[in-house]
Enzyme design. Structure first.
Site: not given
Ligand code: FAD
Length: 290
Positions: A17, A48, A145, A165
């Site tokens: 990455e 990213t 996570y 998701k």
């Molecule tokens: P989601 O899947 O939307 O989840 C976020 C939160 O919302 C979780 O607590 C989930 O349980 C909750 N949730 C989901 N759906 C619902 C619903 N329907 N109702 C209520 N709650 C819900 N960040 C960056 O800015 N740029 C990057 O390039 C980047 N790359 C990453 C790569 C990896 C492999 C990882 C693990 C993280 C990365 N991140 C990046 C960080 C990430 O954007 C954050 O962790 C962010 O807070 C959550 O993103 P997500 O896509 O997991 O969100």
């Protein structure tokens, strides 16, 4: 090449990455990093996306550099916390025009003090995934996570949303970093119990300086294993020793994962080709590159 094809092979695969520059003047430096990283032949390279989307063109540029200049499949990250559909669709079109077939669709972190949602188009990554899927033939990844997302009240709640998701169109998941492989193995039981059957790629972070390690320990609290904490206590005053210990720790995690049947591992290489190179050398008879 789609990452789903890479993952369907029984061959051991290791991906790396990178992060894009903050300024256009740093673009050439990152392109040099891409070139050096490509020389060690990872199975794919991910790039990213800035949390606010403000440097999205650099993510597209670097994805293009990875795939079309260095001939390694690229995985472009894309976030939606701060961008509405107009912006997101424009980036998807740019990726499509560059022939990028793989997108890691994320919500993105909420910036401190920001009202959430910043825009009204997307609230969660699942909505972005659904949208990306409807806009082209992409292989789509999502984040997961093993220790629970920090905003989730319980791991079970987080897993229920993870299932939603995946059902929205995820082809694979990549985990947040962890420093004890048992956390990943336990997570995999829970994932399977929720009928999540897409590949879950473990994300491994080689921690090579004391400051970085202390920050991670403070973020992950008591989940940092004692072995990991001991490394910080003993080596953080010596950058060279810390680097060597961090690389050895990550290598050991990777070997244990592979020994236990995991065929693909993602390394958070953080624009450090020399660190990635050392890990790949440590695995030279384990990870055979064509
Ligand atoms: P989601 O899947 O939307 O989840 C976020 C939160 O919302 C979780 O607590 C989930 O349980 C909750 N949730 C989901 N759906 C619902 C619903 N329907 N109702 C209520 N709650 C819900 N960040 C960056 O800015 N740029 C990057 O390039 C980047 N790359 C990453 C790569 C990896 C492999 C990882 C693990 C993280 C990365 N991140 C990046 C960080 C990430 O954007 C954050 O962790 C962010 O807070 C959550 O993103 P997500 O896509 O997991 O969100």
């Amino acid at each position: 090449m789609k990452i789903s094809e890479i993952l369907s092979s029984k061959k051991i695969g290791i991906s790396c990455e990178l992060f894009p520059p903050k300024l256009g003047s740093q673009l050439d430096n990152v392109k040099e990093v891409v070139k050096e990283m490509a020389e060690i032949k990872p199975s794919y390279m991910s790039i990213t996306y800035g949390a606010t989307g403000g440097t999205s063109e650099y993510t597209v540029d670097i994805a293009n550099e990875i795939q079309n200049v260095n001939h390694i499949p690229a995985l472009a990250h894309l976030t939606c916390a701060s961008s509405g559909k107009e912006k997101v669709h424009a980036v998807i079109e740019q990726l499509k025009a560059a022939g990028i077939e793989n997108i890691l669709a994320l919500r993105g972190d909420i910036l401190e003090g920001a009202d959430y949602p910043v825009q009204k188009d997307y609230r969660y990554a699942s909505e972005l995934i659904y949208d990306v899927k409807s806009r082209g033939d992409f292989c789509i990844g999502g984040a997961c996570y093993p220790e629970g997302h920090p905003e989730a009240k319980t791991i079970n709640e987080d897993l229920i949303h993870l299932k939603e998701k995946v059902d929205a169109g995820c082809d694979f998941l990549t985990t947040q970093m962890f420093f004890d492989n048992n956390i990943y193995y336990n997570f995999m039981y829970k994932v399977l119990q929720k009928n999540i059957t897409v590949p879950v790629i473990p994300g491994i972070m080689p921690v090579t300086n004391g400051g970085q390690m202390k920050k991670i320990i403070s973020l992950s609290g008591n989940m940092a294993p004692p072995r990991f904490k001991a490394i910080v206590d003993r080596f953080s005053d010596s950058p060279a020793a810390m680097r060597q210990a961090g690389i050895a720790y990550a290598t050991e995690q990777i070997i244990d994962l592979i020994a236990n049947g995991v065929n693909h591992i993602h390394i958070y290489t953080m624009n450090k080709p020399s660190v990635a190179g050392e890990i790949f050398r440590n695995l030279s008879d384990i990870y055979i590159r064509d």
